[in-house]
Write an enzyme that holds these catalytic residues in place. Structure first.
Site, PDB file in Angstrom:
ATOM      1  N   CYS A 183       0.830  -1.211   0.000  1.00 52.77           N
ATOM      2  CA  CYS A 183       0.000   0.000   0.000  1.00 52.77           C
ATOM      3  C   CYS A 183       0.860   1.255   0.000  1.00 52.77           C
ATOM      4  O   CYS A 183       0.344   2.362  -0.096  1.00 52.77           O
ATOM      5  CB  CYS A 183      -0.906   0.009   1.219  1.00 52.77           C
ATOM      6  SG  CYS A 183       0.021   0.024   2.756  1.00 52.77           S
TER       7      CYS A 183
ATOM      8  N   ASP B  64       2.824   2.122   2.601  1.00 55.24           N
ATOM      9  CA  ASP B  64       3.132   2.536   3.973  1.00 55.24           C
ATOM     10  C   ASP B  64       4.411   1.852   4.447  1.00 55.24           C
ATOM     11  O   ASP B  64       4.644   0.681   4.154  1.00 55.24           O
ATOM     12  CB  ASP B  64       1.984   2.170   4.926  1.00 55.24           C
ATOM     13  CG  ASP B  64       0.736   2.967   4.629  1.00 55.24           C
ATOM     14  OD1 ASP B  64       0.860   4.044   4.025  1.00 55.24           O
ATOM     15  OD2 ASP B  64      -0.363   2.502   5.001  1.00 55.24           O
TER      16      ASP B  64
ATOM     17  N   CYS C 140      -1.361   4.549   8.253  1.00 51.92           N
ATOM     18  CA  CYS C 140      -2.665   4.965   8.759  1.00 51.92           C
ATOM     19  C   CYS C 140      -2.849   4.582  10.243  1.00 51.92           C
ATOM     20  O   CYS C 140      -2.007   3.897  10.817  1.00 51.92           O
ATOM     21  CB  CYS C 140      -3.731   4.249   7.936  1.00 51.92           C
ATOM     22  SG  CYS C 140      -3.515   2.457   7.980  1.00 51.92           S
TER      23      CYS C 140
ATOM     24  N   CYS D 170      -2.364  -4.317   7.484  1.00 47.82           N
ATOM     25  CA  CYS D 170      -1.601  -3.489   8.434  1.00 47.82           C
ATOM     26  C   CYS D 170      -0.962  -4.394   9.499  1.00 47.82           C
ATOM     27  O   CYS D 170       0.172  -4.164   9.917  1.00 47.82           O
ATOM     28  CB  CYS D 170      -2.500  -2.458   9.099  1.00 47.82           C
ATOM     29  SG  CYS D 170      -3.441  -1.423   7.979  1.00 47.82           S
TER      30      CYS D 170
HETATM   31 FE1  FES Z   1      -1.329   0.037   4.426  1.00 45.43          FE
HETATM   32 FE2  FES Z   1      -2.272   0.454   6.885  1.00 45.43          FE
HETATM   33  S1  FES Z   1      -3.199   1.013   4.998  1.00 45.43           S
HETATM   34  S2  FES Z   1      -0.449  -0.560   6.276  1.00 45.43           S
END
Ligand code: FES
Length: 148
Positions: A50, A52, A75, A119
């Protein structure tokens, strides 16, 4: 008709958070073990699909995870997962910490919506990589290739 932007924002935020458990909200708003460790025994940085990023630092004392911290630009659920995985790893043996699974973290968090399950995977994968980095560093030290 009056339009109250603040009220609308607050209502939207309430709606968004309604899909998360109390535990997730608590850890997202008051994350534990945030930051880095100077001279860590193990460290990992992983960027999930994503986009992150999560980083985890560990100190190992007598085969036990003594100190463990994290940082993420992700997030709220990612912050909660990083906070929870560090809380769960602290005080565990290396073997126990490596046995922690995304399912364990998801259960401890009281679940995450489907679109945020990854996540928990990011947090657990980063913890495991930080511990593997500890083994790699130790092996190099034992071979005298780097100083401990
Ligand atoms: Fe990708 Fe939380 S939306 S790790």
């Amino acid at each position: 008709m009056d339009f109250d932007l603040d009220k609308l924002a607050a209502e939207l935020q309430k709606e968004v958070w309604a899909q998360f458990s109390e535990v997730v909200i608590d850890h997202a708003n008051n994350p534990r073990n945030v930051g880095s460790i100077e001279n860590p025994d193990g460290y990992a940085s992983i960027t999930g699909q994503c986009g992150d990023n999560m980083q985890i630092w560990v100190k190992i004392v007598d085969g036990v995870v003594g100190e463990v911290t994290f940082w993420t630009d992700g997030c709220g659920p990612t912050i909660a997962a990083g906070s929870m995985v560090t809380e769960m790893a602290k005080g565990r043996t290396i073997k126990e910490a490596l046995a922690l699974s995304p399912r364990d973290v998801l259960e401890a968090l009281g679940g995450l919506p489907e679109e945020h399950v990854h996540c928990a995977f990011l947090a657990v994968n980063t913890l495991h990589e930080a511990i593997k980095n500890y083994f790699k560093k130790r092996e190099l030290e034992q071979r005298g290739w780097v100083r401990g």
